[in-house]
Each structure stands twice: as structure tokens, then as C-alpha cells.
Write an enzyme that holds these catalytic residues in place. Structure first.
Site, PDB file in Angstrom:
ATOM      1  N   SER A  24     -60.011 -24.101  22.911  1.00 49.89           N
ATOM      2  CA  SER A  24     -60.011 -22.734  23.408  1.00 49.89           C
ATOM      3  C   SER A  24     -60.084 -21.715  22.278  1.00 49.89           C
ATOM      4  O   SER A  24     -60.852 -20.760  22.341  1.00 49.89           O
ATOM      5  CB  SER A  24     -58.749 -22.494  24.252  1.00 49.89           C
ATOM      6  OG  SER A  24     -58.773 -21.217  24.834  1.00 49.89           O
ATOM      7  N   GLU A  25     -59.292 -21.917  21.237  1.00 49.45           N
ATOM      8  CA  GLU A  25     -59.202 -20.953  20.145  1.00 49.45           C
ATOM      9  C   GLU A  25     -60.407 -21.006  19.207  1.00 49.45           C
ATOM     10  O   GLU A  25     -60.844 -19.972  18.719  1.00 49.45           O
ATOM     11  CB  GLU A  25     -57.923 -21.200  19.331  1.00 49.45           C
ATOM     12  CG  GLU A  25     -56.661 -20.757  20.036  1.00 49.45           C
ATOM     13  CD  GLU A  25     -56.527 -19.249  20.124  1.00 49.45           C
ATOM     14  OE1 GLU A  25     -56.597 -18.558  19.087  1.00 49.45           O
ATOM     15  OE2 GLU A  25     -56.342 -18.746  21.257  1.00 49.45           O
ATOM     16  N   ILE A  26     -60.906 -22.204  18.923  1.00 52.52           N
ATOM     17  CA  ILE A  26     -61.930 -22.366  17.892  1.00 52.52           C
ATOM     18  C   ILE A  26     -63.285 -22.755  18.464  1.00 52.52           C
ATOM     19  O   ILE A  26     -64.310 -22.317  17.969  1.00 52.52           O
ATOM     20  CB  ILE A  26     -61.458 -23.402  16.848  1.00 52.52           C
ATOM     21  CG1 ILE A  26     -60.220 -22.858  16.127  1.00 52.52           C
ATOM     22  CG2 ILE A  26     -62.553 -23.729  15.857  1.00 52.52           C
ATOM     23  CD1 ILE A  26     -59.595 -23.824  15.163  1.00 52.52           C
ATOM     24  N   SER A 133     -56.929 -16.672  23.655  1.00 53.66           N
ATOM     25  CA  SER A 133     -58.106 -17.216  24.336  1.00 53.66           C
ATOM     26  C   SER A 133     -57.789 -17.839  25.687  1.00 53.66           C
ATOM     27  O   SER A 133     -58.690 -18.210  26.433  1.00 53.66           O
ATOM     28  CB  SER A 133     -58.779 -18.268  23.443  1.00 53.66           C
ATOM     29  OG  SER A 133     -57.906 -19.370  23.250  1.00 53.66           O
TER      30      SER A 133
END
Length: 161
Positions: A24-26, A133
Site C-alpha cells: 500500500s505504501e510503496i 495510503s
């Protein structure tokens, strides 16, 4: 894939949730093109991946365009790092330390029982104030759809009840 062992993490669902947060974040492209995200700086894109070189400590590199110094697989902010480094007695900013930090966040946000039970939507709701995110975070940044994250979670070996 998370660095921590399944036993130390507390189960397969915990590992899968770690992988889902990183997804989700990257994002999958940056995860694949980096040290599985552990050395990624905020603001990276698939066409311009920014990394740091040393795991000795949080790199504390400010990205003025993003107004953030988040770094690592779970995009950890420097302002929180010294507290958790001391609390958890983490030796560095390496992969295991980042995993332990994220797991501590799951515990503090009361998400761990939901993660272990496969209550995916409840676990995400518990953690959305930590990771921008996640759906419903409300930080004005891109938020992923719950269905996309649930797919990433199950692809990583997680089981949804």
C-alpha cells in the site's frame, strides 16, 4: 516479503499484513526494484526510486516536495523513530527493526487481534491513522481501495475470515 520470521511476527496473517502495508505504501514495482522497500525514501516513484545507503539509523532525509522524511518499507517518520528505537531496543534501522516497529504499531492501534482473526477490514480501520495510503486515512494523499489491499493480503498468504 517481510524479513521477520513467522514465529517472531506472531503468525502468517501478521506477515501478510506487513506485506500489505508495504504494498500500500510503496507499491509492487518499487518493492521489486529496491531492497524490498526497506531502503526506500518517501516520494519514490517506479521511474525514480530514491533510496538510502545505510541501515545504521533512520536516514532523516527531508523531501521538501512531500513535506516528509518518511523512510523504509513502512514509510516511518523520523519524529517517531527515536522513541520506538529506544522502547523496542532496536539496534538500527535495518529490515528486522522496521518490521518490529510496524508490528508495535499494530499492537498499539489494537489491530493485532483483528489481524490474527482474519478480520481484515477491522484491522485496516485500526491502522489507517498511521498509514496514509490506507482507505479512510484522510491525510489528503492517495488512498488504496480496500479490495486491492485485501487481494495483496491474501496473495501474501493472509487468510480473511
Amino acid at each position: 516479503m517481510a524479513f521477520i520470521s513467522v514465529e517472531r511476527a506472531g503468525g502468517k496473517n501478521v506477515l501478510a499484513f506487513l506485506d500489505m502495508i508495504a504494498f500500500s505504501e510503496i507499491g509492487p514495482q518499487i518493492l521489486a526494484a529496491s531492497d524490498d522497500g526497506y531502503n526506500v525514501l518517501v516520494g519514490s516513484t517506479p521511474s525514480h526510486i530514491m533510496t538510502f545507503k545505510s541501515y545504521a539509523d533512520h536516514p532523516n532525509i527531508d523531501n521538501r516536495a512531500m513535506n516528509s522524511d518518511a523512510a523504509g518499507r513502512y514509510q516511518i517518520m523520523h519524529r517517531w523513530w527515536p522513541h520506538y528505537k529506544a522502547l523496542l531496543r532496536l539496534p538500527d534501522f535495518g529490515p528486522l527493526s522496521q518490521d518490529l516497529y510496524a508490528i508495535r504499531q499494530f499492537e498499539e492501534q489494537r489491530a493485532m487481534p483483528h489481524i490474527l482473526a482474519g478480520e481484515f477490514e477491522k484491522a485496516v480501520a485500526c491502522c489507517r491513522n498511521i498509514w496514509a495510503s490506507l482507505p479512510g486515512a484522510g491525510y489528503g494523499q492517495h488512498e488504496n481501495r480496500l479490495e486491492r489491499l485485501a487481494n495483496a493480503f491474501t496473495q501474501a498468504g493472509g487468510v480473511i475470515a
